[in-house]
Design an enzyme around this catalytic site. Structure first.
Site, PDB file in Angstrom:
ATOM      1  N   HIS A 192     -36.957 -30.939   8.870  1.00 27.49           N
ATOM      2  CA  HIS A 192     -36.074 -30.702   7.709  1.00 27.49           C
ATOM      3  C   HIS A 192     -36.073 -31.907   6.770  1.00 27.49           C
ATOM      4  O   HIS A 192     -35.097 -32.116   6.050  1.00 27.49           O
ATOM      5  CB  HIS A 192     -34.634 -30.394   8.143  1.00 27.49           C
ATOM      6  CG  HIS A 192     -34.522 -29.378   9.232  1.00 27.49           C
ATOM      7  ND1 HIS A 192     -34.361 -28.029   8.993  1.00 27.49           N
ATOM      8  CD2 HIS A 192     -34.571 -29.520  10.579  1.00 27.49           C
ATOM      9  CE1 HIS A 192     -34.304 -27.379  10.152  1.00 27.49           C
ATOM     10  NE2 HIS A 192     -34.432 -28.267  11.137  1.00 27.49           N
ATOM     11  N   SER A 204     -49.621 -45.063 -16.287  1.00 24.99           N
ATOM     12  CA  SER A 204     -48.947 -44.266 -17.306  1.00 24.99           C
ATOM     13  C   SER A 204     -49.288 -44.856 -18.669  1.00 24.99           C
ATOM     14  O   SER A 204     -49.543 -46.050 -18.794  1.00 24.99           O
ATOM     15  CB  SER A 204     -47.434 -44.330 -17.068  1.00 24.99           C
ATOM     16  OG  SER A 204     -46.734 -44.170 -18.284  1.00 24.99           O
ATOM     17  N   LYS A 261     -46.161 -48.196 -13.671  1.00 25.59           N
ATOM     18  CA  LYS A 261     -46.513 -47.013 -12.876  1.00 25.59           C
ATOM     19  C   LYS A 261     -47.859 -47.088 -12.173  1.00 25.59           C
ATOM     20  O   LYS A 261     -48.820 -47.641 -12.679  1.00 25.59           O
ATOM     21  CB  LYS A 261     -46.522 -45.775 -13.774  1.00 25.59           C
ATOM     22  CG  LYS A 261     -45.151 -45.434 -14.313  1.00 25.59           C
ATOM     23  CD  LYS A 261     -44.347 -44.641 -13.333  1.00 25.59           C
ATOM     24  CE  LYS A 261     -44.548 -43.184 -13.646  1.00 25.59           C
ATOM     25  NZ  LYS A 261     -43.959 -42.332 -12.651  1.00 25.59           N
ATOM     26  N   GLU A 290     -51.831 -35.282  -6.322  1.00 31.04           N
ATOM     27  CA  GLU A 290     -51.106 -34.247  -7.071  1.00 31.04           C
ATOM     28  C   GLU A 290     -52.046 -33.146  -7.553  1.00 31.04           C
ATOM     29  O   GLU A 290     -51.704 -31.959  -7.527  1.00 31.04           O
ATOM     30  CB  GLU A 290     -50.386 -34.871  -8.266  1.00 31.04           C
ATOM     31  CG  GLU A 290     -49.223 -35.748  -7.874  1.00 31.04           C
ATOM     32  CD  GLU A 290     -48.666 -36.495  -9.073  1.00 31.04           C
ATOM     33  OE1 GLU A 290     -47.684 -36.036  -9.653  1.00 31.04           O
ATOM     34  OE2 GLU A 290     -49.236 -37.541  -9.434  1.00 31.04           O
TER      35      GLU A 290
END
Ligand code: ARG
Length: 458
Positions: A156, A277, A283, A290
């Site tokens: 979980h 970025s 970043k 992804e």
């Protein structure tokens, strides 16, 4: 120009209809298979006396020349042709004249395209399998390096019990082993030759389908000619296999994304597999992971597209089936790209064992072991579970952890507690004692690694 099939009609179609109908822009990928198939067909026609041996030799020789010229770039595809089959026949006839027109005896584009696609996907899938095996090797190497690195195991997404990072990674290795097995299994049913089924009904010529099948590396021939030209189960099975493989890569991607977040910092992906970025200077984004997660949706889409295309098609060949190729080519190319980036990304990631250990020290992931301690002292598990839960609640209220609670404090919950409790709830002990088969102990993980290595070798 009139089409090769001009006859009943003038063979002149509207240019818009031509564009719509034509498949050469994507089926040109199968030129090798198309030519090899034609060479086997010419050889069979010659051997069976359907054409002369001399014509067969001329055809085979010219086909080899076309293959060489396409490979070298000396010959380019003619995008005005309807498909790769028509293109090869057109060039052949240009090069050897009327003999070229004999190649299509006892054959149809319906069995020809089914043959090409099976051969193409056979070799592409073998490449996919080799790439999965490379990824398996990278995962197993990281697992070996981290067979004793402790981190919280989650259920979980809540801290559950201590495990090793090697154990966690080997779970993915097991998934990928199944993927290899699934694809190899699909290849068995793919490796059946449709050539010789002709348009749908077989042929009046005395052909030898087994001869062609053997030359092209097939295990057997399609036993029903209608099925031979209309079966695309092999595409659906491969697409399912690719979709499941992508689902596994996507789950691992999700974990890599989470683990490389500032909140977790369990792994640091190599700069080579991250991006920056355009506005935020700090970043370091896990774009590759992804994208793999994102492209999973696309491969699922390819599977759904083909299933939907096939649903409701009457026997035998229907032009709808031309749609099979773009779906499966897209899937196979996507899967290959994802695997090519994934294996080195795993091999080069830095594992932050310090942060994993820190995370393992909070969250009461040894609470099960606390309960088990009481069970070993004679308490029924459910009672031990309750007491341990109350102790956890006390720790939470007072900002403590199980390891720092004094024995006196423990004794207020049960007389059974003694000094021997502390080594029992040490995280190293918790891991080492989970030595059941498939468990998280170093020894169990070593056995899992040895199993995967043995599978990779065989
Ligand atoms: N381009 C076609 C396909 O991909 C080849 C088979 C065409 N057969 C036909 N009867 N029109 O399916």
């Amino acid at each position: 120009m009139a089409k090769l099939w001009a006859g009943r009609t003038a063979g002149v179609t509207d240019p818009v209809a031509d564009d719509f109908n034509s498949s050469i822009r994507f089926d040109c990928k199968m030129y090798r298979q198309d030519i090899e198939g034609s060479m086997a067909h010419a050889a069979m026609l010659g051997a069976k006396g359907i054409i002369s041996q001399q014509d067969a030799a001329t055809l085979i020789d010219a086909l080899q020349g076309i293959l060489d010229d396409l490979n070298s770039g000396a010959l380019e595809f003619d995008m005005a042709c309807e498909d790769i089959h028509m293109f090869v026949e057109q060039v052949l006839t240009e090069r050897v004249g009327d003999v070229g027109k004999k190649l299509h005896t006892a054959r149809s584009r319906n069995d020809q395209v089914a043959l090409d696609l099976r051969m193409y996907l056979r070799s592409e899938t073998q490449e996919v399998i080799a790439l999965v095996q490379e990824l398996l090797a990278a995962i197993t190497a990281q697992a070996e390096a981290h067979k004793a690195s402790i981190l919280p195991g989650y259920t979980h997404l809540q801290r559950a019990q201590p495990i090793t990072f090697g154990h966690h990674l080997m779970a993915y290795a097991m998934m990928l082993l199944r993927d290899v097995d699934r694809l190899q299994d699909a290849l068995k049913r793919l490796n059946v030759s449709p050539i010789g089924c002709c348009a749908l009904a077989g042929t009046t010529y005395d052909t030898d389908r087994w001869m062609e099948a053997k030359q092209l590396g097939f295990d057997s021939v399609a036993r029903n000619s209608l099925d031979g030209v209309s079966d695309r189960d092999f595409c659906v099975e491969l697409l399912s296999g690719y979709a499941i493989l992508m689902m596994h890569l996507s789950r691992l991607s999700e974990e890599l994304i989470l683990w490389s977040s500032w909140e977790f910092q369990f792994v640091s992906l190599s700069d080579a597999y991250t991006t920056g970025s355009s506005i935020m200077p700090q970043k370091k984004n896990p774009d590759m992971a992804e994208l793999v997660r994102g492209k999973t949706g696309r491969v699922y889409g390819d599977l759904m597209a083909l299933l939907t295309t096939l649903k409701g098609l009457p026997l035998a060949y229907n032009k709808d089936m031309q749609e099979d190729k773009e779906a499966i080519f897209d899937a196979v190319e996507t899967v290959k790209m994802c695997l090519q980036v994934f294996a080195p990304m795993i091999a080069t990631m830095t594992v932050r064992t310090d942060n994993m250990k820190k995370a393992a020290q909070t969250g009461f992931i040894n609470a099960t072991d606390l309960a088990d301690y009481l069970v070993k002292k004679g308490l029924p598990f459910r009672s031990a579970y309750k007491i341990s839960g109350q102790i956890v609640a006390k720790c939470i209220a007072e900002g403590k952890v199980l390891e720092t609670l004094t024995l006196d404090e423990y004794k207020t919950f049960s007389d059974l507690f003694d000094e021997d409790l502390y080594p029992e709830i040490d995280l190293n002990t918790c891991v080492e004692k989970r030595s059941s088969e498939g468990g998280t102990s170093v020894q169990s993980v070593e056995a899992q690694i040895a199993y995967v290595k043995a599978c990779l070798k065989s």
